[in-house]
Design a protein around this motif. Structure first.
Motif, PDB file in Angstrom:
ATOM      1  N   GLN A 310       0.804  -1.201   0.000  1.00 19.36           N
ATOM      2  CA  GLN A 310       0.000   0.000   0.000  1.00 19.36           C
ATOM      3  C   GLN A 310       0.847   1.267   0.000  1.00 19.36           C
ATOM      4  N   SER A 311       2.073   1.149   0.451  1.00 20.67           N
ATOM      5  CA  SER A 311       2.928   2.326   0.488  1.00 20.67           C
ATOM      6  C   SER A 311       3.531   2.657  -0.867  1.00 20.67           C
ATOM      7  N   GLY A 312       3.253   1.846  -1.897  1.00 17.17           N
ATOM      8  CA  GLY A 312       3.810   2.100  -3.231  1.00 17.17           C
ATOM      9  C   GLY A 312       4.972   1.172  -3.514  1.00 17.17           C
ATOM     10  N   LEU A 313       5.354   1.129  -4.765  1.00 17.11           N
ATOM     11  CA  LEU A 313       6.440   0.267  -5.186  1.00 17.11           C
ATOM     12  C   LEU A 313       7.778   0.878  -4.805  1.00 17.11           C
ATOM     13  N   SER A 314       8.815   0.061  -4.869  1.00 15.73           N
ATOM     14  CA  SER A 314      10.145   0.516  -4.468  1.00 15.73           C
ATOM     15  C   SER A 314      10.807   1.301  -5.588  1.00 15.73           C
ATOM     16  N   ASN A 315      12.034   1.662  -5.339  1.00 18.86           N
ATOM     17  CA  ASN A 315      12.750   2.518  -6.281  1.00 18.86           C
ATOM     18  C   ASN A 315      12.912   1.882  -7.649  1.00 18.86           C
ATOM     19  N   ASN A 316      13.122   0.585  -7.708  1.00 18.19           N
ATOM     20  CA  ASN A 316      13.481  -0.056  -8.964  1.00 18.19           C
ATOM     21  C   ASN A 316      12.324  -0.792  -9.615  1.00 18.19           C
ATOM     22  N   VAL A 364      19.882   1.024 -21.104  1.00 25.86           N
ATOM     23  CA  VAL A 364      20.928   0.350 -21.870  1.00 25.86           C
ATOM     24  C   VAL A 364      21.734   1.413 -22.595  1.00 25.86           C
ATOM     25  N   LEU A 365      23.049   1.300 -22.544  1.00 27.36           N
ATOM     26  CA  LEU A 365      23.934   2.308 -23.106  1.00 27.36           C
ATOM     27  C   LEU A 365      24.452   1.880 -24.478  1.00 27.36           C
ATOM     28  N   ALA A 366      25.043   2.825 -25.173  1.00 27.93           N
ATOM     29  CA  ALA A 366      25.407   2.595 -26.569  1.00 27.93           C
ATOM     30  C   ALA A 366      26.499   1.547 -26.734  1.00 27.93           C
ATOM     31  N   ASN A 367      27.317   1.323 -25.714  1.00 19.51           N
ATOM     32  CA  ASN A 367      28.402   0.355 -25.829  1.00 19.51           C
ATOM     33  C   ASN A 367      27.973  -1.060 -25.491  1.00 19.51           C
ATOM     34  N   GLY A 368      26.689  -1.265 -25.203  1.00 16.14           N
ATOM     35  CA  GLY A 368      26.203  -2.590 -24.841  1.00 16.14           C
ATOM     36  C   GLY A 368      26.116  -2.832 -23.353  1.00 16.14           C
ATOM     37  N   GLY A 369      26.641  -1.907 -22.538  1.00 18.38           N
ATOM     38  CA  GLY A 369      26.488  -2.009 -21.091  1.00 18.38           C
ATOM     39  C   GLY A 369      25.104  -1.555 -20.658  1.00 18.38           C
ATOM     40  N   LEU A 370      24.820  -1.703 -19.380  1.00 19.77           N
ATOM     41  CA  LEU A 370      23.484  -1.365 -18.894  1.00 19.77           C
ATOM     42  C   LEU A 370      23.539  -0.926 -17.444  1.00 19.77           C
ATOM     43  N   LEU A 371      22.492  -0.233 -17.040  1.00 18.73           N
ATOM     44  CA  LEU A 371      22.260   0.120 -15.646  1.00 18.73           C
ATOM     45  C   LEU A 371      21.063  -0.671 -15.162  1.00 18.73           C
ATOM     46  N   ALA A 372      21.245  -1.425 -14.097  1.00 22.43           N
ATOM     47  CA  ALA A 372      20.179  -2.251 -13.537  1.00 22.43           C
ATOM     48  C   ALA A 372      20.170  -2.079 -12.027  1.00 22.43           C
ATOM     49  N   ALA A 373      19.202  -2.700 -11.383  1.00 20.77           N
ATOM     50  CA  ALA A 373      19.073  -2.590  -9.935  1.00 20.77           C
ATOM     51  C   ALA A 373      20.352  -3.069  -9.257  1.00 20.77           C
ATOM     52  N   ALA A 374      20.676  -2.428  -8.139  1.00 23.78           N
ATOM     53  CA  ALA A 374      21.896  -2.760  -7.406  1.00 23.78           C
ATOM     54  C   ALA A 374      21.934  -4.247  -7.080  1.00 23.78           C
ATOM     55  N   GLY A 375      23.060  -4.868  -7.356  1.00 23.06           N
ATOM     56  CA  GLY A 375      23.223  -6.305  -7.199  1.00 23.06           C
ATOM     57  C   GLY A 375      23.308  -7.042  -8.516  1.00 23.06           C
ATOM     58  N   ALA A 376      22.917  -6.372  -9.621  1.00 27.26           N
ATOM     59  CA  ALA A 376      22.938  -7.028 -10.933  1.00 27.26           C
ATOM     60  C   ALA A 376      24.360  -7.327 -11.385  1.00 27.26           C
ATOM     61  N   VAL A 413      22.785   7.310  -6.267  1.00 26.47           N
ATOM     62  CA  VAL A 413      23.020   6.912  -4.883  1.00 26.47           C
ATOM     63  C   VAL A 413      21.754   7.197  -4.079  1.00 26.47           C
ATOM     64  N   GLY A 414      21.304   6.193  -3.333  1.00 31.57           N
ATOM     65  CA  GLY A 414      20.067   6.310  -2.586  1.00 31.57           C
ATOM     66  C   GLY A 414      20.273   6.642  -1.118  1.00 31.57           C
ATOM     67  N   ASP A 415      19.235   6.400  -0.360  1.00 30.80           N
ATOM     68  CA  ASP A 415      19.210   6.734   1.067  1.00 30.80           C
ATOM     69  C   ASP A 415      20.126   5.795   1.835  1.00 30.80           C
ATOM     70  N   ASP A 432      31.434   6.049   6.287  1.00 31.55           N
ATOM     71  CA  ASP A 432      30.737   6.617   5.135  1.00 31.55           C
ATOM     72  C   ASP A 432      29.905   5.512   4.493  1.00 31.55           C
ATOM     73  N   VAL A 433      28.610   5.674   4.532  1.00 30.98           N
ATOM     74  CA  VAL A 433      27.684   4.664   4.018  1.00 30.98           C
ATOM     75  C   VAL A 433      27.220   5.098   2.625  1.00 30.98           C
ATOM     76  N   ILE A 434      27.431   4.253   1.640  1.00 29.01           N
ATOM     77  CA  ILE A 434      27.006   4.514   0.257  1.00 29.01           C
ATOM     78  C   ILE A 434      26.009   3.438  -0.149  1.00 29.01           C
ATOM     79  N   ASN A 435      24.867   3.871  -0.632  1.00 34.92           N
ATOM     80  CA  ASN A 435      23.812   2.953  -1.046  1.00 34.92           C
ATOM     81  C   ASN A 435      23.493   3.198  -2.519  1.00 34.92           C
ATOM     82  N   PRO A 436      24.174   2.533  -3.442  1.00 31.95           N
ATOM     83  CA  PRO A 436      23.869   2.728  -4.868  1.00 31.95           C
ATOM     84  C   PRO A 436      22.528   2.101  -5.222  1.00 31.95           C
ATOM     85  N   VAL A 437      21.726   2.854  -5.936  1.00 31.86           N
ATOM     86  CA  VAL A 437      20.429   2.343  -6.374  1.00 31.86           C
ATOM     87  C   VAL A 437      20.582   1.437  -7.592  1.00 31.86           C
ATOM     88  N   PHE A 438      21.557   1.747  -8.441  1.00 32.74           N
ATOM     89  CA  PHE A 438      21.778   0.972  -9.663  1.00 32.74           C
ATOM     90  C   PHE A 438      23.222   0.497  -9.729  1.00 32.74           C
TER      91      PHE A 438
END
Length: 476
Positions: A310-316, A364-376, A413-415, A432-438
């Protein structure tokens, strides 16, 4: 009802107000939603951008097509500046710009048909004074000109035009020469003598001088017909593509998923879920889902169990929070698929039993790489160590012409509070805590892209980019 009234603005509410407000207010509204991340993820952003540009084009008045192109570029630059990491904004803007240019070029050719478009048609045209495809205002009233070029025969006599045809008497030669050569005038037949391949006779092949047509070099200042209906129709096709992209991708599922396979996926991608559900209609297989902690685990659990958070879907997640109830009607388990939910730390341990990895993507980027959810990236590296194929399912609208010269700047970078709660004050103050979203996944870790146009190798994506974006629109 009370929860719906207190829900934050999103895609659905924005689309409801789009036709009620003027174009300028709608632009400011979308910029505000993008900055506040109330509309996020590629699908929602692409739909919002396409609908906004449709509204802008419908209300904008121009006397020169270049004015419309400049205005769309200005709107696109403002939207991209509001959220640079949402590449779907730039992708839709570039496609709309290419659509406008195609309509303008088609209008220019319609006003004065290019002689190159008539190559090979003179053999079936009747009157010599008019080439097939010319309008009434373009009839040639002057006598047909002499042949534009001749073939050197070693003597001073110039062969007659009738003897030039002897090199291409059959129809099979006509079609080939019409593809490989262009007549220099509208009356020059496609059955004229083909150019010699020898270097010595090249100098004898000199076309007659002609005055260049201004319509071959630039668009007319004022269009001879209204371009707006054609542009709006093209934008509607883009919106239809966005609405049906998952079904089109899912139609290739049976080609890539086979019986009794073990499939590993990650996160709560709706495109991946539709892909798996389509294969489950005729295949029996097992799906292992990595939860995607800490940004995506709640939506992943809800998607697996068929519960609407009910709170809505997550970031990804792939859809807007207000559309969430429609996405959880059918789960993978209800379709007869054996589903196993695992933590991200168990990916490498279980990879040796996995037959195929299927992942969604943010862009998806022009070189064939991609950005996906963190952990991909961790999953893709583990798959490479075990020689497990990695298949990416994505719509073409996520394919960006941007080249990742510095991919770290593309990662959002997320929360950090999702990793280490702020109640742990002593720990938070000392680290220093870093939380990458992608995550950025390089092309060498990907085996195949499955899009709504079919399957493509990462090395082939440059061709798909060139087919969908104009070179002059790459840099907005």
């Amino acid at each position: 009802m009370s929860q719906k009234s207190t829900a934050p603005p999103g895609l659905t509410s924005y689309l409801r107000t789009l036709n009620k407000n003027d174009a300028s207010s709608s632009i400011e509204h979308l910029i505000s939603l993008l900055k506040r991340r109330q509309i996020r993820n590629s699908r929602s952003v692409a739909v919002a951008t396409a609908n906004l540009l449709l509204r802008v084009i419908a209300s904008f008045r121009w006397t020169d097509v270049n004015q419309l192109i400049a205005h769309i570029k200005y709107v696109g630059q403002r939207l991209i500046a509001a959220q640079p990491r949402e590449m779907a904004v730039g992708n839709i803007v570039r496609r709309v710009l290419g659509l406008i240019r195609e309509e303008a070029e088609g209008d220019g050719k319609g006003g004065n048909t290019s002689v190159y478009s008539d190559a090979g048609l003179d053999t079936i045209s009747g009157p010599k004074g008019n080439t097939l495809g010319l309008t009434g205002s373009q009839h040639v009233t002057s006598p047909p000109p002499k042949p534009a070029f001749s073939v050197s025969t070693g003597s001073e006599d110039v062969p007659k035009p009738t003897k030039q045809v002897t090199f291409a008497q059959g129809h099979q030669f006509n079609s080939m020469f019409s593809l490989l050569s262009h007549p220099s005038s509208p009356n020059q037949s496609a059955t004229s003598t083909p150019p010699s391949t020898s270097h010595s006779s090249h100098s004898a092949y000199q076309p007659a001088p002609q005055a260049p047509s201004p319509q071959h070099t630039h668009h007319p200042v004022g269009p001879s017909r209204d371009l707006k209906p054609g542009i709006i129709e093209g934008l509607q096709e883009i919106l239809d593509e966005l609405a049906s992209v998952d079904d089109q991708i899912a139609s290739y599922a049976l080609d890539h998923i086979h019986a009794n396979e073990i499939i590993l996926t990650h996160g709560s991608s709706l495109t991946v879920q539709s892909f798996l559900l389509k294969a489950a209609a005729k295949r029996s297989f097992t799906v292992i889902v990595a939860e995607g902690f800490p940004n995506d685990h709640e939506a992943t659990h809800a998607r697996v169990m068929g519960i609407n958070p009910q709170s809505g879907l997550s970031n990804n997640a792939d859809a807007d929070a207000e559309d969430a109830p429609e996405l959880f009607h059918k789960t993978l388990a209800s379709a007869g698929i054996n589903v196993i939910l695992i933590p991200d730390a168990a990916v490498y341990a279980i990879m040796s039993r996995v037959n195929k990895v299927i992942l969604g993507t943010h862009s998806v980027l022009a070189n064939g790489g991609l950005l996906a959810a963190a952990g991909a990236r961790t999953i893709a590296k583990a798959a490479r160590e075990h020689s497990t194929p990695v298949v990416i399912v994505t719509g073409v609208y996520k394919l960006s012409p941007v080249y990742p010269f510095d991919w770290e700047k593309l990662v959002e970078v997320g929360d950090p509070g999702k990793v280490v709660p702020f109640v742990d004050a002593e720990l938070v103050e000392n680290v220093d805590v870093i939380n990458p979203v992608f995550d950025y996944v390089p092309a060498e870790l990907v085996d195949l892209y499955v899009t709504n146009l079919g399957g493509h190798a990462p090395s082939f994506l440059y061709r798909v980019v060139s087919d969908h974006y104009r070179a002059e629109d790459i840099i907005l």
